[in-house]
Design a protein around this motif. Structure first.
Motif, mmCIF file in Angstrom:
data_model
loop_
_atom_site.group_PDB
_atom_site.id
_atom_site.type_symbol
_atom_site.label_atom_id
_atom_site.label_comp_id
_atom_site.label_asym_id
_atom_site.label_seq_id
_atom_site.Cartn_x
_atom_site.Cartn_y
_atom_site.Cartn_z
ATOM 1 N N VAL A 154 6.510 14.329 7.806
ATOM 2 C CA VAL A 154 5.459 14.993 7.034
ATOM 3 C C VAL A 154 4.661 15.935 7.920
ATOM 4 O O VAL A 154 4.298 17.043 7.504
ATOM 5 C CB VAL A 154 4.535 13.953 6.374
ATOM 6 N N LEU A 155 4.391 15.534 9.149
ATOM 7 C CA LEU A 155 3.664 16.411 10.072
ATOM 8 C C LEU A 155 4.421 17.709 10.302
ATOM 9 O O LEU A 155 3.825 18.799 10.334
ATOM 10 C CB LEU A 155 3.443 15.690 11.415
ATOM 11 N N ASP A 156 5.730 17.621 10.448
ATOM 12 C CA ASP A 156 6.541 18.807 10.735
ATOM 13 C C ASP A 156 6.823 19.666 9.504
ATOM 14 O O ASP A 156 7.274 20.801 9.634
ATOM 15 C CB ASP A 156 7.886 18.382 11.350
ATOM 16 N N ALA A 157 6.565 19.125 8.322
ATOM 17 C CA ALA A 157 6.875 19.878 7.100
ATOM 18 C C ALA A 157 5.838 20.967 6.869
ATOM 19 O O ALA A 157 4.639 20.693 6.826
ATOM 20 C CB ALA A 157 6.907 18.930 5.907
ATOM 21 N N PRO A 158 6.274 22.215 6.722
ATOM 22 C CA PRO A 158 5.318 23.298 6.454
ATOM 23 C C PRO A 158 4.837 23.237 5.016
ATOM 24 O O PRO A 158 5.640 23.171 4.075
ATOM 25 C CB PRO A 158 6.150 24.559 6.713
ATOM 26 N N ALA A 159 3.542 23.206 4.819
ATOM 27 C CA ALA A 159 2.991 23.148 3.456
ATOM 28 C C ALA A 159 1.508 23.455 3.509
ATOM 29 O O ALA A 159 0.833 23.179 4.506
ATOM 30 C CB ALA A 159 3.222 21.773 2.832
ATOM 31 N N GLY A 160 0.998 23.998 2.433
ATOM 32 C CA GLY A 160 -0.432 24.274 2.351
ATOM 33 C C GLY A 160 -1.242 23.052 1.995
ATOM 34 O O GLY A 160 -2.443 22.987 2.240
ATOM 35 N N GLU A 161 -0.572 22.035 1.424
ATOM 36 C CA GLU A 161 -1.262 20.817 1.002
ATOM 37 C C GLU A 161 -0.341 19.623 1.215
ATOM 38 O O GLU A 161 0.861 19.692 0.947
ATOM 39 C CB GLU A 161 -1.668 20.918 -0.473
ATOM 40 N N LYS A 162 -0.911 18.531 1.710
ATOM 41 C CA LYS A 162 -0.161 17.296 1.917
ATOM 42 C C LYS A 162 -0.987 16.129 1.388
ATOM 43 O O LYS A 162 -2.212 16.211 1.305
ATOM 44 C CB LYS A 162 0.169 17.096 3.409
ATOM 45 N N PHE A 163 -0.286 15.027 1.083
ATOM 46 C CA PHE A 163 -0.960 13.874 0.492
ATOM 47 C C PHE A 163 -0.615 12.586 1.238
ATOM 48 O O PHE A 163 0.462 12.459 1.828
ATOM 49 C CB PHE A 163 -0.560 13.707 -0.973
ATOM 50 N N ILE A 164 -1.553 11.624 1.160
ATOM 51 C CA ILE A 164 -1.301 10.258 1.599
ATOM 52 C C ILE A 164 -1.350 9.387 0.353
ATOM 53 O O ILE A 164 -2.329 9.414 -0.399
ATOM 54 C CB ILE A 164 -2.370 9.758 2.596
ATOM 55 N N VAL A 165 -0.302 8.618 0.114
ATOM 56 C CA VAL A 165 -0.254 7.720 -1.039
ATOM 57 C C VAL A 165 -0.060 6.294 -0.550
ATOM 58 O O VAL A 165 0.857 6.012 0.227
ATOM 59 C CB VAL A 165 0.888 8.105 -2.005
ATOM 60 N N CYS A 166 -0.928 5.405 -0.995
ATOM 61 C CA CYS A 166 -0.808 3.982 -0.677
ATOM 62 C C CYS A 166 -0.174 3.271 -1.864
ATOM 63 O O CYS A 166 -0.705 3.295 -2.979
ATOM 64 C CB CYS A 166 -2.176 3.385 -0.374
ATOM 65 N N ASN A 167 0.940 2.630 -1.612
ATOM 66 C CA ASN A 167 1.634 1.859 -2.642
ATOM 67 C C ASN A 167 1.037 0.455 -2.687
ATOM 68 O O ASN A 167 1.384 -0.408 -1.885
ATOM 69 C CB ASN A 167 3.132 1.805 -2.344
ATOM 70 N N ALA A 168 0.107 0.246 -3.618
ATOM 71 C CA ALA A 168 -0.522 -1.068 -3.797
ATOM 72 C C ALA A 168 -0.050 -1.714 -5.091
ATOM 73 O O ALA A 168 -0.731 -2.576 -5.643
ATOM 74 C CB ALA A 168 -2.041 -0.926 -3.787
ATOM 75 N N ASP A 169 1.130 -1.306 -5.562
ATOM 76 C CA ASP A 169 1.693 -1.861 -6.790
ATOM 77 C C ASP A 169 2.461 -3.138 -6.440
ATOM 78 O O ASP A 169 3.687 -3.161 -6.450
ATOM 79 C CB ASP A 169 2.605 -0.842 -7.461
ATOM 80 N N GLU A 170 1.715 -4.170 -6.109
ATOM 81 C CA GLU A 170 2.296 -5.420 -5.612
ATOM 82 C C GLU A 170 2.896 -6.210 -6.773
ATOM 83 O O GLU A 170 2.252 -7.058 -7.384
ATOM 84 C CB GLU A 170 1.203 -6.231 -4.911
ATOM 85 N N GLY A 171 4.164 -5.934 -7.071
ATOM 86 C CA GLY A 171 4.785 -6.515 -8.254
ATOM 87 C C GLY A 171 5.655 -7.717 -7.998
ATOM 88 O O GLY A 171 6.081 -8.384 -8.947
ATOM 89 N N ASP A 172 5.962 -8.036 -6.739
ATOM 90 C CA ASP A 172 6.841 -9.166 -6.453
ATOM 91 C C ASP A 172 6.144 -10.484 -6.758
ATOM 92 O O ASP A 172 4.995 -10.698 -6.358
ATOM 93 C CB ASP A 172 7.268 -9.167 -4.982
ATOM 94 N N SER A 173 6.850 -11.375 -7.450
ATOM 95 C CA SER A 173 6.309 -12.703 -7.693
ATOM 96 C C SER A 173 6.117 -13.420 -6.361
ATOM 97 O O SER A 173 6.898 -13.260 -5.431
ATOM 98 C CB SER A 173 7.268 -13.501 -8.582
ATOM 99 N N GLY A 174 5.040 -14.189 -6.260
ATOM 100 C CA GLY A 174 4.778 -14.938 -5.031
ATOM 101 C C GLY A 174 4.185 -14.114 -3.916
ATOM 102 O O GLY A 174 4.130 -14.574 -2.776
ATOM 103 N N THR A 175 3.739 -12.886 -4.194
ATOM 104 C CA THR A 175 3.100 -12.068 -3.164
ATOM 105 C C THR A 175 1.677 -11.731 -3.569
ATOM 106 O O THR A 175 1.386 -11.520 -4.739
ATOM 107 C CB THR A 175 3.879 -10.766 -2.902
ATOM 108 N N PHE A 176 0.793 -11.686 -2.586
ATOM 109 C CA PHE A 176 -0.618 -11.449 -2.862
ATOM 110 C C PHE A 176 -1.357 -10.873 -1.663
ATOM 111 O O PHE A 176 -2.577 -10.765 -1.674
ATOM 112 C CB PHE A 176 -1.297 -12.766 -3.286
ATOM 113 N N ALA A 177 -0.622 -10.489 -0.620
ATOM 114 C CA ALA A 177 -1.265 -9.980 0.594
ATOM 115 C C ALA A 177 -1.995 -8.668 0.340
ATOM 116 O O ALA A 177 -3.113 -8.465 0.846
ATOM 117 C CB ALA A 177 -0.238 -9.805 1.709
ATOM 118 N N ASP A 178 -1.381 -7.762 -0.416
ATOM 119 C CA ASP A 178 -2.032 -6.478 -0.708
ATOM 120 C C ASP A 178 -3.358 -6.707 -1.431
ATOM 121 O O ASP A 178 -4.382 -6.114 -1.097
ATOM 122 C CB ASP A 178 -1.129 -5.602 -1.580
#
Length: 536
Positions: A154-178
């Motif tokens: 992402v750092l090397d990609a030329p672009a006028g705009e960049k984004f950070i996305v956090c995947n907090a869609d914790e859908g696995d059964s038995g998981t709760f750390a997020d």
């Protein structure tokens, strides 16, 4: 005024923490609401501030206020950090959870907060990326891809705009750390995302949280507003998902943020080059981003010094299911599966023998006790036909029917498929039908009952009878034919599906078939040869 600490974590609240906190407040105490320490067997946990430090009691009910305050409560734990469950942990990411007020900027700063961001701002973007590379941090969401390499792209990609996305869609059964991290230490995630933005040149970020986590959504929004001046010019916002499991896949998640139906995109192009709104995008899991402040503040070498083989740092393991000590246990890679289940988890809550554990959520493989020697490590689990995933471990005792569990995996995939690719959409439906025929062969159709995880409208017997009557001359219903067909179908799904939903569904199905053939009507066979120890 006596100061007491009570968790505001969603799991603690479900066990009565709000009522306990209210009772102490009515007794004239100064009540501080923290995150959960992570051992649910002692929740609601109350810690009382004394001259000797914080003294824990748990579980505690509202009627126990007087006994806690005079120190006579039977569930006196003493120093919670000294309990075996906590004393043996290596808490890098969850060091503040259960200790501080999650929404107090003063508490966060007093316990080492913002030092990683300060260090990153004194470095060049490339130097920040190099530090993450040197740490050996890999994606904690399941894939295990090196985080630093993704950031470099992402750092090397030329672009006028960049984004950070956090995947907090914790859908696995038995998981709760997020969820625990967002509810118990939200500024840690915000700091990690701000460091990522500094590293790649992003100006805006999104935290994608499923709507089933109302506490996490509310906490993150309050924390984002309170810390906006500290992470500026980087800006953040929360986007809520509607609970579709497939939106945990990074490209389906991007579609959902953009306001579209969550469907998997074909790759290439990679999101690092063409992601959110067509711009270069860093997509990382909550635990990946939350590990970054420690790396920048303490140094990449300190993080890389912990771990096993190519798996560096710590992993917050989540113990769930039929287990005595369910909760979150953060430890360096390399601890064995048996140690986690038996020594840390305490075996089954039913006190019956452990028969199987599923590692990696509903699409993870099942492992019998004969494989408990496996080190908790990406490569070791891959060699054994499994995956660590989001590090959720679900324990089952000897009453479990593994054929039912294999059927559930296929049905889960059928229900949650986005429908874009044929192997996942159709393959999972055919998988349910094959499992019904296998189970009907194993037991007379009239005797088969609905099993765990089935849709209320479905019964194995009636569905199997319908299949028999539909084309009895065209379906070879013998056990050998059906298991061969099941394996062939799993092979098609594994290598032909567009994303990991269809591609990983074969893991639980084939592992159940391989390790527990007797549950599929076959003669019991000796355990598979144990996987060789993985050398560090």
């Amino acid at each position: 005024m006596t100061r007491v600490f009570v968790s505001r974590d969603m799991a603690s609240v479900a066990l009565g923490a709000d009522e306990v906190a209210q009772a102490f407040a009515q007794a004239g105490c100064d009540v501080v609401r923290t995150g959960s320490r992570g051992l649910f067997a002692i929740e609601p946990l109350v810690e009382v501030e004394t001259q000797a430090g914080r003294i824990g009691y748990g579980p505690v009910g509202p009627q126990h206020v007087a006994a806690v305050l005079d120190g006579s409560h039977a569930n006196r734990l003493g120093d919670v950090d000294a309990l075996p469950f906590f004393a043996s942990q290596q808490r890098f990411t969850f060091a503040r959870c259960g200790i501080t007020d999650p929404l107090s900027l003063a508490d966060y700063a007093a316990h080492g907060g913002w030092k990683g961001l300060e260090a990153a701002r004194a470095m060049s973007p490339q130097a920040v990326v190099d530090a993450v590379k040197a740490s050996g941090l890999r994606g904690r969401g399941g894939a295990g891809f090196p985080t630093g390499i993704k950031w470099q792209t992402v750092l090397d990609a030329p672009a006028g705009e960049k984004f950070i996305v956090c995947n907090a869609d914790e859908g696995d059964s038995g998981t709760f750390a997020d969820r625990m991290l967002m509810e118990g230490d939200p500024y840690c995630l915000i700091e990690g995302m701000a460091i990522a933005a500094r590293a790649v040149g992003a100006g805006h970020g999104y935290i994608y949280i499923r709507s089933e986590y109302p506490f996490a959504c509310r906490t993150m929004r309050v924390a984002i507003e309170a810390s906006a001046h500290l992470v500026a010019p980087f800006t953040l916002e929360v986007r809520e998902g509607a609970g579709a499991y497939v939106c945990g896949e990074e490209t389906a998640l991007l579609d959902s943020i953009e306001g579209k139906r969550g469907q998997v995109r074909a790759k290439p192009p990679l999101p690092a080059l063409k992601g959110l709104f067509g711009q270069p995008t860093v997509i990382n899991n909550v635990l990946s981003l939350a590990a970054v402040p420690f790396i920048l503040a303490g140094g990449a070498e300190a993080y890389a010094a912990v771990g096993f083989g190519r798996s560096r740092g710590t992993m917050p393991v989540q113990l769930a299911g039929n287990v005595r000590h369910g909760g979150l246990y953060e430890i360096g890679f390399g601890i064995t599966l048996g140690e986690l289940v038996n020594d840390i988890g305490g075996g089954t809550a039913s006190r019956r023998p452990v028969r199987a554990v599923q590692v990696g959520g509903p699409l993870g493989a099942y492992f019998p006790p004969s494989m408990f020697h496996l080190p908790f490590d990406y490569e070791a689990f891959a060699a054994a036909g499994g995956l660590i995933g989001h590090a959720g471990i679900t324990v089952f005792d000897d009453s479990v029917d593994m054929a039912h569990m294999a059927r559930f995996a296929m049905e889960f995939c059928a229900v949650e498929s986005c429908g874009k690719c044929t192997p996942c959409r159709i393959g999972s439906t055919r998988g349910v039908e094959i499992m019904d025929r296998i189970m009907a062969h194993r037991v007379p159709p009239s005797a088969v009952q609905s099993g765990p995880g089935l849709l209320p409208s479905q019964e194995h017997g009636s569905l199997s009878k319908a299949l028999y009557s539909r084309s009895p001359s065209r379906i070879d219903t013998s056990l050998d034919a059906q298991t061969t067909l099941l394996r062939d179908l799993c092979d098609t799904m594994k290598y032909g599906s567009l994303c990991a939903l269809g591609g990983f569904t074969p893991y639980p199905v084939l592992s159940a078939l391989d390790h527990f053939p007797e549950d599929f009507g076959a003669s019991p066979s000796p355990d598979l040869a144990p996987v060789k120890e993985v050398a560090e």
